[in-house]
Design a protein around this motif. Structure first.
Motif, PDB file in Angstrom:
ATOM      1  N   SER A   1      -0.496  27.059  16.903  1.00  0.00           N
ATOM      2  CA  SER A   1      -0.548  28.569  17.324  1.00  0.00           C
ATOM      3  C   SER A   1      -1.673  29.339  17.017  1.00  0.00           C
ATOM      4  O   SER A   1      -2.198  29.193  15.742  1.00  0.00           O
ATOM      5  CB  SER A   1       0.719  29.615  16.825  1.00  0.00           C
ATOM      6  N   TYR A   2      -2.201  30.231  17.897  1.00  0.00           N
ATOM      7  CA  TYR A   2      -3.458  30.877  17.593  1.00  0.00           C
ATOM      8  C   TYR A   2      -3.122  32.484  17.932  1.00  0.00           C
ATOM      9  O   TYR A   2      -2.549  32.727  19.062  1.00  0.00           O
ATOM     10  CB  TYR A   2      -4.384  30.518  18.471  1.00  0.00           C
ATOM     11  N   THR A   3      -3.258  33.323  17.005  1.00  0.00           N
ATOM     12  CA  THR A   3      -2.890  34.647  17.418  1.00  0.00           C
ATOM     13  C   THR A   3      -4.188  35.601  17.073  1.00  0.00           C
ATOM     14  O   THR A   3      -4.691  35.425  16.110  1.00  0.00           O
ATOM     15  CB  THR A   3      -1.875  35.245  16.126  1.00  0.00           C
ATOM     16  N   GLN A   4      -4.124  36.447  18.068  1.00  0.00           N
ATOM     17  CA  GLN A   4      -5.386  37.557  17.984  1.00  0.00           C
ATOM     18  C   GLN A   4      -4.865  38.593  18.126  1.00  0.00           C
ATOM     19  O   GLN A   4      -4.646  39.056  19.582  1.00  0.00           O
ATOM     20  CB  GLN A   4      -6.498  36.980  18.936  1.00  0.00           C
ATOM     21  N   GLY A   5      -4.707  39.701  17.487  1.00  0.00           N
ATOM     22  CA  GLY A   5      -4.175  40.984  17.732  1.00  0.00           C
ATOM     23  C   GLY A   5      -2.632  41.020  18.266  1.00  0.00           C
ATOM     24  O   GLY A   5      -1.724  40.066  17.405  1.00  0.00           O
ATOM     25  N   GLY A   6      -2.340  41.224  19.385  1.00  0.00           N
ATOM     26  CA  GLY A   6      -0.832  41.202  19.774  1.00  0.00           C
ATOM     27  C   GLY A   6      -0.768  39.970  20.763  1.00  0.00           C
ATOM     28  O   GLY A   6       0.276  40.028  21.389  1.00  0.00           O
ATOM     29  N   MET A   7      -1.879  39.152  20.827  1.00  0.00           N
ATOM     30  CA  MET A   7      -1.707  38.104  21.871  1.00  0.00           C
ATOM     31  C   MET A   7      -1.121  36.728  20.848  1.00  0.00           C
ATOM     32  O   MET A   7      -2.007  36.312  20.008  1.00  0.00           O
ATOM     33  CB  MET A   7      -2.870  37.746  22.665  1.00  0.00           C
TER      34      MET A   7
ATOM     35  N   LEU B   1      -1.146  32.606  21.667  1.00  0.00           N
ATOM     36  CA  LEU B   1      -1.214  31.210  22.230  1.00  0.00           C
ATOM     37  C   LEU B   1      -0.642  30.012  21.315  1.00  0.00           C
ATOM     38  O   LEU B   1      -1.060  29.838  20.282  1.00  0.00           O
ATOM     39  CB  LEU B   1      -2.429  30.929  22.649  1.00  0.00           C
ATOM     40  N   ALA B   2       0.576  29.556  21.830  1.00  0.00           N
ATOM     41  CA  ALA B   2       1.334  28.323  20.896  1.00  0.00           C
ATOM     42  C   ALA B   2       1.529  27.117  21.772  1.00  0.00           C
ATOM     43  O   ALA B   2       1.983  27.478  22.944  1.00  0.00           O
ATOM     44  CB  ALA B   2       2.628  29.112  20.230  1.00  0.00           C
ATOM     45  N   ALA B   3       1.910  26.278  21.095  1.00  0.00           N
ATOM     46  CA  ALA B   3       2.494  25.115  21.776  1.00  0.00           C
ATOM     47  C   ALA B   3       3.076  23.907  21.040  1.00  0.00           C
ATOM     48  O   ALA B   3       2.694  24.120  19.699  1.00  0.00           O
ATOM     49  CB  ALA B   3       1.061  23.979  22.391  1.00  0.00           C
ATOM     50  N   GLY B   4       4.085  23.452  21.313  1.00  0.00           N
ATOM     51  CA  GLY B   4       4.963  22.526  20.634  1.00  0.00           C
ATOM     52  C   GLY B   4       5.064  21.279  21.544  1.00  0.00           C
ATOM     53  O   GLY B   4       5.264  21.175  22.488  1.00  0.00           O
TER      54      GLY B   4
ATOM     55  N   PRO C   1       9.572  25.531   8.055  1.00  0.00           N
ATOM     56  CA  PRO C   1       7.976  26.185   8.442  1.00  0.00           C
ATOM     57  C   PRO C   1       7.606  25.507   9.673  1.00  0.00           C
ATOM     58  O   PRO C   1       7.922  24.202  10.002  1.00  0.00           O
ATOM     59  CB  PRO C   1       7.116  25.937   7.344  1.00  0.00           C
ATOM     60  N   THR C   2       7.170  26.045  10.599  1.00  0.00           N
ATOM     61  CA  THR C   2       6.744  25.618  11.914  1.00  0.00           C
ATOM     62  C   THR C   2       5.839  26.639  12.708  1.00  0.00           C
ATOM     63  O   THR C   2       5.815  27.767  12.257  1.00  0.00           O
ATOM     64  CB  THR C   2       7.931  25.411  13.136  1.00  0.00           C
ATOM     65  N   ALA C   3       4.772  26.181  13.469  1.00  0.00           N
ATOM     66  CA  ALA C   3       3.926  26.843  13.999  1.00  0.00           C
ATOM     67  C   ALA C   3       4.354  27.460  15.296  1.00  0.00           C
ATOM     68  O   ALA C   3       4.160  28.671  15.801  1.00  0.00           O
ATOM     69  CB  ALA C   3       2.438  26.163  14.266  1.00  0.00           C
TER      70      ALA C   3
ATOM     71  N   LEU D   1      -4.864  30.552  12.891  1.00  0.00           N
ATOM     72  CA  LEU D   1      -4.810  29.622  13.647  1.00  0.00           C
ATOM     73  C   LEU D   1      -3.884  28.735  12.602  1.00  0.00           C
ATOM     74  O   LEU D   1      -4.370  28.605  11.470  1.00  0.00           O
ATOM     75  CB  LEU D   1      -6.096  28.641  14.104  1.00  0.00           C
ATOM     76  N   SER D   2      -2.714  28.189  12.909  1.00  0.00           N
ATOM     77  CA  SER D   2      -1.923  27.587  12.051  1.00  0.00           C
ATOM     78  C   SER D   2      -1.453  26.183  13.202  1.00  0.00           C
ATOM     79  O   SER D   2      -1.362  26.159  14.160  1.00  0.00           O
ATOM     80  CB  SER D   2      -0.651  28.298  11.741  1.00  0.00           C
ATOM     81  N   VAL D   3      -1.343  24.986  12.220  1.00  0.00           N
ATOM     82  CA  VAL D   3      -0.833  23.809  12.723  1.00  0.00           C
ATOM     83  C   VAL D   3       0.546  23.614  11.946  1.00  0.00           C
ATOM     84  O   VAL D   3       0.593  23.884  10.648  1.00  0.00           O
ATOM     85  CB  VAL D   3      -1.768  22.745  12.612  1.00  0.00           C
TER      86      VAL D   3
END
Length: 329
Positions: free
Chosen positions: A290-296, A298-301, A119-121, A264-266
């Motif tokens: 990661s943050y998801t809103q509709g089809g968008m 925004l994620a970072a590692g 599992p990973t964001a 929102l997931s971490v």
């Protein structure tokens, strides 16, 4: 065994030859992303990049109820050869008899498809740094990155999956024929159980006979994941079994994610690669969000890597990051 394969393929071809497609559909989907990444030992002055792809799928139902789907991906980032086409495959859905796929490019072998399922964001432990523009600071003085352990894979390979033979159990097999880049053929098998709510248990074993002869290896992996409420945890262990101790490797990983909300997931994950050719293990970790809103999305590692390639010199300890703004359509 070869005769059985020939008989099976001949029967399949004959069955398709006497049926016709009477319903068809053509669809398109895709994604685009803008990213920024780098590493503390990197040399790139501009860490921005763009990824984009469009997948066209055409499907039709045969008279016998089977469904045939052609999938072709346009992806200029991969640019296989002189073509902008990347993954492409034909999949035959035979209902309760399972699915058969022929991949011209990009089809996963059974072991390769589950080489890292922790599992990973955003991103695996070992790919965040390697996927940045400057390749995680890999220079002439740095070692080659160890990834997860997979198996053989090539163009024009085959795969079979069945999720209906036993309730809650997925049965898989793949076949990589000999040819360019593959001295000998390779076969993989795998099982994945999801019959208990929240639990996933998997085991896959296969061959990597690309080099042929004494260089052939037997590879396997086992994994377990459990989701309870907003938390998902996982553990995975893989091995390359070779004829010599220096080519026998082990890989171990674990990960945990927490869904703060529906959007929102971490996550946090670690992995260790124990190469038979080295006395020092490569260690990787990744803190992701990661943050998801509709089809968008925004994620970072944010990743850290110690002893890249099993070497202990300072250049092989790397810290890096990758940030992506992606849109699906």
């Amino acid at each position: 065994m070869n005769n059985l394969k020939k008989i099976g393929l001949t029967a399949l071809a004959g069955c398709l030859a006497v049926t016709s497609v009477h319903a068809s559909e053509l669809t398109a989907s895709g994604s685009a992303s803008i990213g920024f990444g780098g590493a503390d030992k990197g040399t790139s002055a501009n860490g921005f990049y763009m990824n984009d792809e469009v997948t066209f799928s055409g499907s039709g139902e045969l008279d016998n109820g089977w469904n045939v789907t052609l999938s072709m991906q346009v992806d200029n980032n991969e640019n296989v050869g002189t073509s902008t086409f990347d993954n492409r495959s034909v999949t035959i859905n035979m209902g309760d008899a399972g699915t058969f796929a022929f991949g011209g490019h990009g089809l996963d072998s059974v072991v390769g498809g589950v080489d890292d399922v922790m599992p990973t964001a955003y991103g695996e432990t070992w790919d965040i740094i390697s996927n940045t523009v400057d390749n995680g600071g890999v220079t002439s003085t740095a070692s080659t990155l160890f990834g997860a352990i997979g198996s053989a894979g090539s163009n024009n390979m085959m795969r079979y999956d069945n999720t209906t033979a036993v309730e809650g159990l997925k049965i898989s097999a793949s076949y990589v024929p000999s040819g360019t880049g593959e001295v000998e053929s390779s076969v993989d098998y795998g099982l994945e159980y999801t019959g208990y709510e929240g639990l996933t248990l998997g085991y896959a074993m296969g061959e990597n006979n690309a080099a042929g002869g004494t260089s052939n290896t037997d590879n396997d992996t086992m994994y377990v994941k459990y989701a309870y409420g907003p938390v998902t945890v996982g553990y995975q262990k893989s091995e390359i079994d070779a004829t010599t101790a220096t080519d026998t490797d082990e890989w171990t990983a674990y990960g945990v994610t927490y869904a703060v909300s529906d959007s929102l997931s971490v996550g946090y994950a670690e992995s260790t690669y124990d190469a038979g050719s080295s006395t020092t293990d490569q260690e990787n970790s990744n803190l992701s969000v990661s943050y998801t809103q509709g089809g968008m999305t925004l994620a970072a590692g944010f990743a850290e890597e110690k002893n890249r390639g099993g070497l202990t010199t300072a250049v092989n300890d790397v810290k890096g990051y990758d940030i992506s703004l992606a849109f699906a359509f």
